[in-house]
Design a protein around this motif. Structure first.
Motif, PDB file in Angstrom:
ATOM      1  N   LEU A   1       0.505   5.371   0.590  1.00  0.00           N
ATOM      2  CA  LEU A   1      -0.343   6.464   1.046  1.00  0.00           C
ATOM      3  C   LEU A   1       0.361   7.778   0.733  1.00  0.00           C
ATOM      4  O   LEU A   1       1.530   7.969   1.097  1.00  0.00           O
ATOM      5  CB  LEU A   1      -0.614   6.368   2.551  1.00  0.00           C
ATOM      6  CG  LEU A   1      -1.304   5.092   3.052  1.00  0.00           C
ATOM      7  CD1 LEU A   1      -0.276   4.060   3.468  1.00  0.00           C
ATOM      8  CD2 LEU A   1      -2.218   5.402   4.229  1.00  0.00           C
ATOM      9  N   SER A   2      -0.345   8.684   0.064  1.00  0.00           N
ATOM     10  CA  SER A   2       0.217   9.975  -0.307  1.00  0.00           C
ATOM     11  C   SER A   2      -0.536  11.082   0.414  1.00  0.00           C
ATOM     12  O   SER A   2      -1.757  11.024   0.570  1.00  0.00           O
ATOM     13  CB  SER A   2       0.112  10.193  -1.822  1.00  0.00           C
ATOM     14  OG  SER A   2       0.744   9.151  -2.524  1.00  0.00           O
TER      15      SER A   2
ATOM     16  N   THR B   1       0.835  -1.195   0.000  1.00  0.00           N
ATOM     17  CA  THR B   1       0.000   0.000   0.000  1.00  0.00           C
ATOM     18  C   THR B   1       0.871   1.246   0.000  1.00  0.00           C
ATOM     19  O   THR B   1       1.860   1.312   0.735  1.00  0.00           O
ATOM     20  CB  THR B   1      -0.915   0.040   1.241  1.00  0.00           C
ATOM     21  OG1 THR B   1      -1.628  -1.191   1.345  1.00  0.00           O
ATOM     22  CG2 THR B   1      -1.899   1.194   1.164  1.00  0.00           C
TER      23      THR B   1
ATOM     24  N   ALA C   1      -5.403  10.280   4.607  1.00  0.00           N
ATOM     25  CA  ALA C   1      -4.527  10.183   3.440  1.00  0.00           C
ATOM     26  C   ALA C   1      -5.262  10.716   2.222  1.00  0.00           C
ATOM     27  O   ALA C   1      -6.403  10.327   1.962  1.00  0.00           O
ATOM     28  CB  ALA C   1      -4.102   8.740   3.209  1.00  0.00           C
TER      29      ALA C   1
ATOM     30  N   VAL D   1      -0.334  12.227   3.697  1.00  0.00           N
ATOM     31  CA  VAL D   1      -0.887  11.800   4.992  1.00  0.00           C
ATOM     32  C   VAL D   1      -0.818  12.965   5.969  1.00  0.00           C
ATOM     33  O   VAL D   1       0.267  13.431   6.329  1.00  0.00           O
ATOM     34  CB  VAL D   1      -0.116  10.589   5.550  1.00  0.00           C
ATOM     35  CG1 VAL D   1      -0.676  10.196   6.915  1.00  0.00           C
ATOM     36  CG2 VAL D   1      -0.194   9.418   4.578  1.00  0.00           C
TER      37      VAL D   1
ATOM     38  N   HIS E   1      -4.459  10.193  -0.938  1.00  0.00           N
ATOM     39  CA  HIS E   1      -4.578   9.122  -1.932  1.00  0.00           C
ATOM     40  C   HIS E   1      -4.028   7.825  -1.343  1.00  0.00           C
ATOM     41  O   HIS E   1      -2.982   7.826  -0.690  1.00  0.00           O
ATOM     42  CB  HIS E   1      -3.811   9.455  -3.209  1.00  0.00           C
ATOM     43  CG  HIS E   1      -4.180  10.765  -3.825  1.00  0.00           C
ATOM     44  ND1 HIS E   1      -5.402  10.984  -4.429  1.00  0.00           N
ATOM     45  CD2 HIS E   1      -3.501  11.930  -3.918  1.00  0.00           C
ATOM     46  CE1 HIS E   1      -5.458  12.225  -4.870  1.00  0.00           C
ATOM     47  NE2 HIS E   1      -4.319  12.822  -4.571  1.00  0.00           N
ATOM     48  N   VAL E   2      -4.735   6.736  -1.596  1.00  0.00           N
ATOM     49  CA  VAL E   2      -4.289   5.398  -1.200  1.00  0.00           C
ATOM     50  C   VAL E   2      -4.340   4.508  -2.434  1.00  0.00           C
ATOM     51  O   VAL E   2      -5.371   4.430  -3.113  1.00  0.00           O
ATOM     52  CB  VAL E   2      -5.179   4.801  -0.084  1.00  0.00           C
ATOM     53  CG1 VAL E   2      -4.732   3.384   0.252  1.00  0.00           C
ATOM     54  CG2 VAL E   2      -5.142   5.678   1.159  1.00  0.00           C
TER      55      VAL E   2
ATOM     56  N   LEU F   1      -7.850   7.624   8.463  1.00  0.00           N
ATOM     57  CA  LEU F   1      -6.997   6.517   8.896  1.00  0.00           C
ATOM     58  C   LEU F   1      -7.226   6.169  10.357  1.00  0.00           C
ATOM     59  O   LEU F   1      -6.297   5.773  11.069  1.00  0.00           O
ATOM     60  CB  LEU F   1      -5.519   6.878   8.668  1.00  0.00           C
ATOM     61  CG  LEU F   1      -5.134   7.184   7.219  1.00  0.00           C
ATOM     62  CD1 LEU F   1      -3.674   7.601   7.127  1.00  0.00           C
ATOM     63  CD2 LEU F   1      -5.401   5.975   6.323  1.00  0.00           C
TER      64      LEU F   1
END
Length: 260
Positions: free
Chosen positions: A108-109, A106, A119, A111, A121-122, A246
């Protein structure tokens, strides 16, 4: 008085004093740089270990495994001070949902930390071995082990003909339609001579489209399956989500399969 002492002028003494101050200034900068490097390394390492522990502690009921975390996106300390990490990568080679083993990666961008971390984008993939995929793919009526090929899977289903169970060989593909995993039946053949079978006689719900396959229970309800690739080595599923909270409440809320 020696000749050398006699020739030591105030200017030369000032020069030596300036060199000493420069030396100590350079040494202080070197020590500071080393300290920042050490703080950067230790801070990143501690944060990654703490993140791994928190994720493992908050895995939902029925999910277990070890998670490796990598905090990227440049220097750690400025990101930690700002409370925003541009890139975090998670990987688990031994995650289990129930008894189904999964290899999950995964990314995550964006965060953002806070009371409820989020997050932007995941993106990620789930890799299943043939054995794991056979357990995870809930195809109704399968009476024999799934076999996986390039872009296709094969299995045996069963059809009742005049009260007699008749085995049916099925070849199908897997795809995604409106976020739903679908089985695309491509070929069927009964175990009675060369008799062919109408797939709708096995699955009346098939209609003109594909057959829905239950996969929702393996992901949080806010995450969508975006792609499936069938290989001889199993199945690779892609997933994504945007603006994903999250916290435990959201990540523990897994999807559910429609009642049969």
């Amino acid at each position: 008085m020696t000749a050398s002492a006699a020739t030591a002028t105030p200017a030369s003494r000032r020069t030596r004093g300036g060199r000493r101050r420069l030396f100590w200034a350079v040494l202080a900068l070197v020590v500071l740089a080393i300290g920042l490097v050490v703080a950067e390394f230790l801070g990143r390492s501690i944060a990654q270990s703490e993140l791994e522990a928190r994720i493992e502690q908050q895995l939902p009921d029925g999910v277990s495994g070890h998670v490796d975390a990598t905090i990227g996106g440049g220097l750690f300390l400025p990101q930690a001070i700002s409370g925003r990490f541009s890139d975090i990568q998670l990987h688990s080679r031994d995650l289990k949902v129930g008894v189904v083993p999964l290899d999950v990666s995964t990314q995550l961008s964006g965060v953002q930390l806070g009371a409820t971390p989020q997050a932007e984008h995941v993106r990620g993939t789930i890799t299943l071995t043939p054995e794991a995929a056979a357990q995870a793919i809930g195809i109704p009526g399968v009476v024999d082990q799934l076999e996986f090929g390039d872009g296709q899977l094969a299995f045996v289903s069963e059809l009742n003909v005049l009260g007699i169970p008749v085995g049916v060989d099925v070849i199908a593909g897997l795809g995604i339609s409106n976020g739903q995993v679908m089985l695309d039946v491509q070929q069927t053949k009964a175990h009675v001579g060369d008799l062919s079978v109408d797939p709708n006689s096995i699955w009346p719900e098939l209609g003109d489209g594909g057959l829905p396959v239950c996969a929702e229970e393996y992901l949080p309800s806010d995450i969508e399956v975006t792609g499936l690739e069938v290989r001889t080595s199993g199945v690779v599923a892609s997933f994504s989500s945007d603006n994903l909270p999250l916290d435990e409440a959201h990540l523990s809320a897994r999807g559910s399969c429609p009642a049969a």
